[in-house]
Each structure stands twice: as structure tokens, then as C-alpha cells.
Design a protein around this motif. Structure first.
Motif, PDB file in Angstrom:
ATOM      1  N   ILE A   1       0.663  -1.583   0.157  1.00 33.30           N
ATOM      2  CA  ILE A   1      -0.090  -0.049  -0.301  1.00 33.30           C
ATOM      3  C   ILE A   1       1.219   1.095  -0.337  1.00 33.30           C
ATOM      4  O   ILE A   1       0.314   2.032  -0.671  1.00 33.30           O
ATOM      5  N   ALA A   2       1.767   1.268   0.925  1.00 35.12           N
ATOM      6  CA  ALA A   2       2.912   2.549   0.620  1.00 35.12           C
ATOM      7  C   ALA A   2       3.885   2.940  -0.543  1.00 35.12           C
ATOM      8  O   ALA A   2       3.723   4.145  -0.991  1.00 35.12           O
ATOM      9  N   PHE A   3       3.858   2.152  -1.126  1.00 34.61           N
ATOM     10  CA  PHE A   3       4.016   2.267  -2.986  1.00 34.61           C
ATOM     11  C   PHE A   3       2.624   2.614  -4.251  1.00 34.61           C
ATOM     12  O   PHE A   3       2.147   1.257  -3.414  1.00 34.61           O
ATOM     13  N   ARG A   4       3.105   4.038  -4.404  1.00 37.22           N
ATOM     14  CA  ARG A   4       2.257   3.779  -5.321  1.00 37.22           C
ATOM     15  C   ARG A   4       1.167   3.017  -6.332  1.00 37.22           C
ATOM     16  O   ARG A   4       0.537   2.750  -7.354  1.00 37.22           O
ATOM     17  N   ARG A   5       3.192   2.390  -6.568  1.00 40.25           N
ATOM     18  CA  ARG A   5       2.810   1.600  -8.262  1.00 40.25           C
ATOM     19  C   ARG A   5       1.797   0.399  -7.417  1.00 40.25           C
ATOM     20  O   ARG A   5       1.426  -0.456  -8.296  1.00 40.25           O
ATOM     21  N   THR A   6       2.510  -0.247  -6.554  1.00 38.80           N
ATOM     22  CA  THR A   6       1.400  -1.336  -5.647  1.00 38.80           C
ATOM     23  C   THR A   6      -0.037  -1.449  -4.507  1.00 38.80           C
ATOM     24  O   THR A   6      -0.003  -2.020  -4.379  1.00 38.80           O
ATOM     25  N   ALA A   7      -0.244   0.648  -5.075  1.00 38.42           N
ATOM     26  CA  ALA A   7      -1.203   0.417  -3.770  1.00 38.42           C
ATOM     27  C   ALA A   7      -2.541  -0.082  -4.046  1.00 38.42           C
ATOM     28  O   ALA A   7      -2.796  -0.886  -3.100  1.00 38.42           O
ATOM     29  N   ALA A   8      -2.968  -0.667  -5.273  1.00 42.49           N
ATOM     30  CA  ALA A   8      -4.212  -0.864  -5.437  1.00 42.49           C
ATOM     31  C   ALA A   8      -3.653  -2.666  -5.123  1.00 42.49           C
ATOM     32  O   ALA A   8      -5.079  -2.650  -4.418  1.00 42.49           O
ATOM     33  N   LEU A   9      -3.093  -3.611  -5.845  1.00 45.04           N
ATOM     34  CA  LEU A   9      -3.300  -4.767  -5.683  1.00 45.04           C
ATOM     35  C   LEU A   9      -2.605  -4.577  -3.613  1.00 45.04           C
ATOM     36  O   LEU A   9      -3.050  -5.923  -3.102  1.00 45.04           O
ATOM     37  N   GLY A  10      -1.692  -3.465  -3.085  1.00 51.01           N
ATOM     38  CA  GLY A  10      -1.946  -4.329  -1.448  1.00 51.01           C
ATOM     39  C   GLY A  10      -2.867  -4.066  -0.592  1.00 51.01           C
ATOM     40  O   GLY A  10      -3.560  -4.343  -0.112  1.00 51.01           O
ATOM     41  N   LEU A  11      -4.173  -2.814  -1.255  1.00 54.07           N
ATOM     42  CA  LEU A  11      -5.524  -2.857  -0.943  1.00 54.07           C
ATOM     43  C   LEU A  11      -6.206  -4.125  -1.412  1.00 54.07           C
ATOM     44  O   LEU A  11      -7.679  -4.420  -0.515  1.00 54.07           O
ATOM     45  N   VAL A  12      -6.500  -4.177  -2.188  1.00 51.96           N
ATOM     46  CA  VAL A  12      -6.956  -5.127  -2.646  1.00 51.96           C
ATOM     47  C   VAL A  12      -6.631  -7.261  -1.667  1.00 51.96           C
ATOM     48  O   VAL A  12      -7.261  -7.606  -1.176  1.00 51.96           O
ATOM     49  N   ALA A  13      -5.704  -6.561  -1.771  1.00 43.86           N
ATOM     50  CA  ALA A  13      -4.783  -7.313  -1.092  1.00 43.86           C
ATOM     51  C   ALA A  13      -5.246  -7.753   0.178  1.00 43.86           C
ATOM     52  O   ALA A  13      -5.380  -8.973   0.754  1.00 43.86           O
ATOM     53  N   GLY A  14      -5.959  -6.218   0.743  1.00 45.26           N
ATOM     54  CA  GLY A  14      -5.458  -6.194   2.309  1.00 45.26           C
ATOM     55  C   GLY A  14      -6.898  -6.745   2.897  1.00 45.26           C
ATOM     56  O   GLY A  14      -7.783  -7.696   3.736  1.00 45.26           O
ATOM     57  N   ILE A  15      -8.369  -7.007   1.976  1.00 45.78           N
ATOM     58  CA  ILE A  15      -9.418  -7.001   1.916  1.00 45.78           C
ATOM     59  C   ILE A  15      -9.352  -8.350   1.902  1.00 45.78           C
ATOM     60  O   ILE A  15     -10.935  -8.549   3.045  1.00 45.78           O
ATOM     61  N   VAL A  16      -8.836  -9.355   1.056  1.00 43.41           N
ATOM     62  CA  VAL A  16      -8.838 -10.414   0.873  1.00 43.41           C
ATOM     63  C   VAL A  16      -8.826 -10.772   2.054  1.00 43.41           C
ATOM     64  O   VAL A  16      -9.543 -11.796   2.897  1.00 43.41           O
TER      65      VAL A  16
END
Length: 439
Positions: free
Chosen positions: A380-395
Motif C-alpha cells: 500500500i505504501a508504494f503508489r505502483r502497488t497500492a491497488a494490489l495492496g488494498l485488494v490483498a488487505g481486503i481479501v
């Protein structure tokens, strides 16, 4: 329909996007190029994603010939050096290759270059000095050109500094007095587009406009406080009591913004932005007004034409909150994983042991979930991977809730309600995911 073809470089930006759409409505054939375009910005087959900054002069010349370009509008720019952002490469080196490409293309092309107002003597940042170096390269090239130096740009869209002013207008908060008193000469983005359209209709042999530099802005400067005042009037917040932000807090925000830029984010509050803000926006638009016979739109005409819509208000209120949401989620995942792994490892493992997990699985599951939590925070901290991190956090959160419901249902009624609080955390991550877009 005007048969001239205009190439807009930086067609995803605040000025570039508006100019691209405006020129098309005026009947020009416009090729809009950007490194990346959002799905909403791909309005035409002539909206092209291209790593334009990585092209050499030969490739640029070939592109100009293939699209039969008559006018190049260069709106490319970056505020500050950082990962993926090099002011010298964008403002100076690329312009040098572009000038060579125009000369080698075999076509009669006029270059319209978007620069910044002010004088070289007042330049204090890499942003300003490299912009000025580009101007000198263009002036010495002998290529038909117009260097446009817009004042503080006010547009229907909001990005960077203009978004920040809207956010200030939506909150009972002012910048420190020194910054609020900074002289500003605004310009409506419609006036910029109208100027480019006027230049695009001039014949390439018209020497009166083949080597010009114009300041595009209102004639009379106003304080930045006046600009914010007009936004507050539109938002209906002009009567609110306000407090001034301490100067130390502004400096801290700029430093945090600089740090965030190394993670790929582009916050409007960075050290360069503060330096340019304190410099102010001043110029002399008389040559521009005289040449094309334009009457610059006033602040009241630009901002006060209609009250803010609900989407305007939501954006302004949430603009500053976005950074707080993402930062809190980063801290949430990093800290929770760190505590479980290093501070309260025995307690975390004890939960599994108390619920009769096989002893061989207790340590791997405790370590694995802790590392997963911290990895989500880093993503989530890195802009390039933020979307992936947020989805992973939800899952991951849904997985924790489902697993607890099956394996440890008593955790749902423990006094501190840790699992119950996971639901609002999921909602917050969903909000962060929906707010990631910048354009």
C-alpha cells in the motif's frame, strides 16, 4: 473543419487534457500523447499512450511525419526530481531532442511550449531552472515557436496546487500569513486553449508570431488569499471561522511530501511546491493581450460562474483525507504484523494453541500471517502497488473473518471486539481503493 494537425504532448495533464479536448471541439485534428492515459481520457483513437520521453530524435521525427503534424504543443513537465521524475530530462533534454526532431522531420512545424512565468534571476529550484534552460534552447533553435507562460491555472479539473487550494477552501484552514499574501496572477485554462487555437490558425510564414514569448494571466495580481476566497464563495464556506496553519506544520508537510514522492506518489505539498508558492506568480500579459486581442477571464468569471456541485465539494473535502487514509492503512498493517511477530509473538501463537491447532502449524501460521500483514502495508505504501495492496488487505481481512467464524468463533465476542472492528477496516480499504485515481 480545420485541416491542421496538432500534436499535444502531455495530454493527460491538467492543461494538456483540456487543450486536447478544446482543440478537437474547434475542429482541429488533435493527436494527444501521454505516457499513460486513464480509460476516461481515451476519447479518441488519436489519444495515444507512448513513452514519449524515451524516444530519440529520429523516432520523434518519424512520429511527426507519420501523423503529418503541423503544430506541436508541449505540455510536459514534472515538479520535482525523484524516482521516475527528472526535471532536467523532461524540461531540457527532451526539448533538445524535440527541436532536433522538428528540424529533421522535413515539415514546417510551429512549436508551442508551455513554460512558467518569472525571471531567471528569481529561479531557485531545479523545476524553474530547467524550464528556463528549455526556453533558451527554443529561442536559439530558429524554429517557429511561441513560449507561453501561464499564471496560476484555474480549470474545471483539479490537480496538484489547484486541488490543494480547493481543499483549503473546503476546510476552516489557511496557510501561514506569508503564503496567503503571496501575489498571484491567475489564468483560466480556457484562455490558454484559446491562445493555442489562435496560434494554430496562423500561417507558418507569419513572422509576427514565429518567435514570441507571452505571459498568460490576469493583468492585476491578487493575493493567494483572494483566490481561495473565491473558491470558498463557490463552496459556501466563506463565512466559516478559520485558523492559520503554523509555518512549522507547512514545512513538515513538505518534508513528508518529499518522502512520499520516493514511494511513487505525487503530493502537491512538496519542498519545490512551497518554494514556488513563496516566489509567487507574476508577469506582464500586455504583449499577449495586444497580440491576440483577448480579454483574460477574471477570478469571478472563472470560479464564480456557478456554485460548486456536490462532486466538487466531495473532492475538496476528501483530497487531504486521502493521504490520511492511505497512511493510516500502511501503519495499520505494518504495526499489526510487527507486534504479532516481535512484540507479542507468544500471545499471538497462544491464540492458535488455545484453539487446538496442531503444534507443528502454530509457528508457521503465526509467522506467515505476520509477514503477510507487513507485506500488505509495504504494498500500500508504494503508489505502483497500492491497488494490489488494498485488494490483498481486503481479501486477507475477509479471510481472517471467515477463518475465525469457523475455527475460533469465540473471538467474535471477545471484549475488545478485534474481529468486529475488521469490518470498518475493510470499508476504509475499499474507500482508499476507490480514491486512488489522480486524473
Amino acid at each position: 473543419m480545420n485541416q491542421r494537425t496538432i500534436l499535444v504532448l502531455g495530454a493527460s495533464g491538467l492543461i494538456g487534457r483540456f487543450v486536447t479536448d478544446d482543440l478537437r471541439m474547434r475542429g482541429f485534428r488533435v493527436v494527444g500523447v501521454a505516457r499513460s492515459l486513464s480509460p476516461a481520457q481515451r476519447m479518441s483513437v488519436l489519444d495515444i499512450e507512448l513513452p514519449i520521453l524515451s524516444l530519440d530524435a529520429a523516432a520523434l521525427a518519424r512520429f511527426l511525419r507519420e501523423h503529418a503534424v503541423d503544430v506541436v504543443v508541449n505540455c510536459l513537465g514534472v515538479l520535482q526530481d525523484g524516482p521516475g521524475s527528472d526535471t532536467g530530462a523532461v524540461h531540457r533534454d527532451f526539448v533538445a531532442r524535440l527541436l532536433q526532431a522538428i528540424g529533421d522531420s522535413g515539415r514546417a512545424i510551429r512549436l508551442v511550449h508551455i513554460s512558467i512565468p518569472g525571471t531567471a534571476e528569481a529561479d531557485r529550484t531545479a523545476f524553474a531552472t530547467t524550464k528556463r534552460e528549455a526556453e533558451r534552447l527554443i529561442a536559439a533553435s530558429g524554429i517557429p515557436h511561441a513560449i507561453l507562460r501561464p499564471g496560476f491555472v484555474i480549470a474545471p479539473a483539479a490537480y496538484g496546487g489547484s486541488a490543494m487550494l480547493r481543499a483549503l477552501a473546503a476546510f476552516p484552514l489557511d496557510l501561514p500569513g506569508r503564503e496567503m499574501a503571496t501575489p498571484f496572477q491567475p489564468v483560466a485554462v480556457e484562455d490558454i486553449a484559446a491562445t493555442i487555437a489562435w496560434l494554430a490558425t496562423r500561417d507558418i510564414d507569419d513572422v509576427s508570431v514565429n518567435a514570441v514569448g507571452w505571459d498568460l494571466m490576469q493583468s492585476e495580481p491578487v493575493a493567494m488569499a483572494e483566490v481561495i476566497k473565491h473558491f470558498r464563495h463557490a463552496f459556501g464556506t466563506s463565512g466559516w471561522p478559520r485558523i492559520a496553519m503554523p509555518a512549522a506544520l507547512l514545512h513538515l508537510g513538505a518534508r513528508i511530501g518529499d518522502l512520499a514522492s520516493y514511494l511513487g506518489w505525487m503530493p502537491p505539498m512538496r519542498s519545490t511546491a512551497i518554494a514556488e508558492l513563496r516566489r509567487g506568480v507574476r508577469g506582464d500579459p500586455s504583449a499577449w493581450i495586444s497580440a491576440i486581442g483577448i480579454t483574460p477571464k477574471t477570478l469571478a468569471e472563472t470560479i464564480g460562474r456557478h456554485p460548486a456541485t456536490i462532486q466538487d465539494k466531495w473532492f475538496a473535502r476528501l483530497f487531504l483525507v486521502k493521504a490520511l487514509i492511505l497512511a493510516s492503512l500502511v501503519a495499520f498493517w505494518l504495526v499489526s504484523g510487527f507486534i504479532a511477530l516481535f512484540v507479542s509473538y507468544r500471545a499471538a501463537a497462544g491464540i492458535l494453541t488455545a484453539h487446538n491447532f496442531p503444534p507443528a502449524l502454530v509457528d508457521p501460521i503465526t509467522v506467515g500471517t505476520s509477514l503477510m500483514d507487513m507485506s500488505i502495508g509495504v504494498l500500500i505504501a508504494f503508489r505502483r502497488t497500492a491497488a494490489l495492496g488494498l485488494v490483498a488487505g481486503i481479501v486477507a481481512s475477509l479471510g481472517y473473518m471467515a477463518g475465525a467464524a469457523v475455527l475460533t468463533p469465540d473471538l467474535w465476542i471477545e471484549p475488545l471486539g478485534a474481529l468486529v472492528k475488521t469490518g470498518p477496516a475493510i470499508v476504509l480499504m475499499l474507500v482508499g481503493l476507490l480514491m486512488l485515481d489522480n486524473r
